[in-house]
Design a protein around this motif. Structure first.
Motif, PDB file in Angstrom:
ATOM      1  N   LYS A   1      14.942  19.740  33.120  1.00 61.81           N
ATOM      2  CA  LYS A   1      13.669  18.690  33.486  1.00 61.81           C
ATOM      3  C   LYS A   1      13.112  17.917  32.592  1.00 61.81           C
ATOM      4  CE  LYS A   1      10.475  21.678  35.225  1.00 61.81           C
ATOM      5  NZ  LYS A   1       9.527  22.223  35.764  1.00 61.81           N
ATOM      6  N   ASN A   2      12.911  18.522  31.193  1.00 62.95           N
ATOM      7  CA  ASN A   2      12.588  17.917  30.117  1.00 62.95           C
ATOM      8  C   ASN A   2      13.602  16.799  29.706  1.00 62.95           C
ATOM      9  OD1 ASN A   2       9.990  19.264  29.663  1.00 62.95           O
ATOM     10  ND2 ASN A   2      11.044  20.928  28.400  1.00 62.95           N
ATOM     11  N   ALA A   3      14.755  16.989  29.720  1.00 68.20           N
ATOM     12  CA  ALA A   3      15.759  15.799  29.514  1.00 68.20           C
ATOM     13  C   ALA A   3      15.662  14.747  30.157  1.00 68.20           C
ATOM     14  CB  ALA A   3      17.095  16.713  29.419  1.00 68.20           C
ATOM     15  N   VAL A   4      15.456  14.893  31.531  1.00 65.93           N
ATOM     16  CA  VAL A   4      15.333  14.147  32.462  1.00 65.93           C
ATOM     17  C   VAL A   4      14.046  13.021  32.355  1.00 65.93           C
ATOM     18  CG1 VAL A   4      14.744  13.335  35.142  1.00 65.93           C
ATOM     19  CG2 VAL A   4      16.705  14.954  34.281  1.00 65.93           C
TER      20      VAL A   4
ATOM     21  N   GLY B   1       2.376   5.934  38.865  1.00 70.32           N
ATOM     22  CA  GLY B   1       1.432   5.353  38.396  1.00 70.32           C
ATOM     23  C   GLY B   1       1.140   5.923  36.976  1.00 70.32           C
ATOM     24  N   ASN B   2      -0.103   6.414  36.685  1.00 66.99           N
ATOM     25  CA  ASN B   2      -0.775   6.872  35.231  1.00 66.99           C
ATOM     26  C   ASN B   2      -0.445   8.182  35.064  1.00 66.99           C
ATOM     27  OD1 ASN B   2      -1.679   4.033  34.822  1.00 66.99           O
ATOM     28  ND2 ASN B   2      -3.703   4.750  35.798  1.00 66.99           N
ATOM     29  N   TYR B   3       0.730   8.804  35.645  1.00 66.86           N
ATOM     30  CA  TYR B   3       1.056  10.064  35.500  1.00 66.86           C
ATOM     31  C   TYR B   3       2.733  10.282  35.214  1.00 66.86           C
ATOM     32  CZ  TYR B   3      -2.978  11.235  37.985  1.00 66.86           C
ATOM     33  OH  TYR B   3      -4.414  11.213  38.480  1.00 66.86           O
ATOM     34  N   ASP B   4       2.983  11.127  34.236  1.00 63.54           N
ATOM     35  CA  ASP B   4       4.583  11.407  33.803  1.00 63.54           C
ATOM     36  C   ASP B   4       4.659  12.713  34.136  1.00 63.54           C
ATOM     37  OD1 ASP B   4       3.508  12.511  31.598  1.00 63.54           O
ATOM     38  OD2 ASP B   4       4.562  11.372  30.167  1.00 63.54           O
ATOM     39  N   CYS B   5       5.871  13.091  33.802  1.00 65.93           N
ATOM     40  CA  CYS B   5       6.512  14.577  34.106  1.00 65.93           C
ATOM     41  C   CYS B   5       6.180  15.050  35.488  1.00 65.93           C
ATOM     42  CB  CYS B   5       6.044  15.558  33.236  1.00 65.93           C
ATOM     43  SG  CYS B   5       6.290  15.016  31.509  1.00 65.93           S
ATOM     44  N   CYS B   6       6.223  14.084  36.579  1.00 66.22           N
ATOM     45  CA  CYS B   6       6.050  14.503  37.883  1.00 66.22           C
ATOM     46  C   CYS B   6       7.269  15.113  38.545  1.00 66.22           C
ATOM     47  CB  CYS B   6       5.459  13.235  38.722  1.00 66.22           C
ATOM     48  SG  CYS B   6       4.027  12.416  38.036  1.00 66.22           S
ATOM     49  N   ALA B   7       7.412  16.187  39.107  1.00 63.26           N
ATOM     50  CA  ALA B   7       8.304  16.637  39.982  1.00 63.26           C
ATOM     51  C   ALA B   7       7.807  17.708  41.117  1.00 63.26           C
ATOM     52  CB  ALA B   7       9.129  17.386  38.972  1.00 63.26           C
TER      53      ALA B   7
ATOM     54  N   THR C   1      12.348  14.338  41.521  1.00 67.39           N
ATOM     55  CA  THR C   1      11.559  13.628  40.931  1.00 67.39           C
ATOM     56  C   THR C   1      11.693  12.121  41.041  1.00 67.39           C
ATOM     57  OG1 THR C   1      10.833  13.231  38.444  1.00 67.39           O
ATOM     58  CG2 THR C   1      13.034  13.431  38.930  1.00 67.39           C
ATOM     59  N   ILE C   2      10.968  11.428  40.679  1.00 69.28           N
ATOM     60  CA  ILE C   2      11.200   9.619  40.883  1.00 69.28           C
ATOM     61  C   ILE C   2      11.745   9.194  39.584  1.00 69.28           C
ATOM     62  CG2 ILE C   2       9.937   7.820  41.311  1.00 69.28           C
ATOM     63  CD1 ILE C   2       9.808   9.766  43.718  1.00 69.28           C
ATOM     64  N   VAL C   3      12.723   8.105  40.113  1.00 66.73           N
ATOM     65  CA  VAL C   3      13.108   7.394  38.642  1.00 66.73           C
ATOM     66  C   VAL C   3      13.378   6.135  39.325  1.00 66.73           C
ATOM     67  CG1 VAL C   3      15.702   8.050  39.335  1.00 66.73           C
ATOM     68  CG2 VAL C   3      14.855   7.304  36.899  1.00 66.73           C
ATOM     69  N   THR C   4      12.952   5.117  38.374  1.00 64.15           N
ATOM     70  CA  THR C   4      13.343   3.394  38.699  1.00 64.15           C
ATOM     71  C   THR C   4      14.758   3.265  38.141  1.00 64.15           C
ATOM     72  OG1 THR C   4      12.566   3.008  36.447  1.00 64.15           O
ATOM     73  CG2 THR C   4      10.783   3.009  38.200  1.00 64.15           C
TER      74      THR C   4
END
Length: 109
Positions: free
Chosen positions: A21-24, A33-39, A74-77
């Motif tokens: 997860k940390n690598a991704v 939005g204004n959040y990261d490390c969302c999973a 998780t989400i990725v652009t």
């Protein structure tokens, strides 16, 4: 027009879930939005049988192995997609990690 967004889903043994997860996340996935490390993650059991020519992280060739794993979503652009998948593969202990990728449609306004 907004950038393409994907749901990246992968399965990882319990022993390596935080590392992968940390690598991704470091590669740019997990931003909403204004959040990261969302999973989202859920624990379950995976199974596989290593065949001749494999070099399994767990188990032995010809024997079915059942292991505690997490399914992580998780989400990725699109801009971070290749980097996130590359990071996932590098951090993952399995020779052939199971990865699902879904292109997401924008939500209606």
């Amino acid at each position: 027009m907004s950038e393409l967004t994907y749901k990246l889903c992968f399965y990882v043994p319990e022993s390596h879930v935080e590392q992968v997860k940390n690598a991704v996340f470091a590669a740019g996935a997990g931003h909403i939005g204004n959040y990261d490390c969302c999973a989202f993650q859920v624990r379950g059991e995976g199974q596989f049988r290593p065949l001749d020519g494999s070099q399994p992280f767990l188990g032995q060739q010809g024997q079915v192995e059942v292991v505690a794993e997490y399914r992580v979503e998780t989400i990725v652009t699109g801009a971070h997609l290749h980097a996130a998948i590359s990071a996932l593969r590098l951090a993952h202990p399995y020779e052939e990690p199971a990865i699902d990728l879904f292109r997401l449609e924008p939500l209606p306004e």
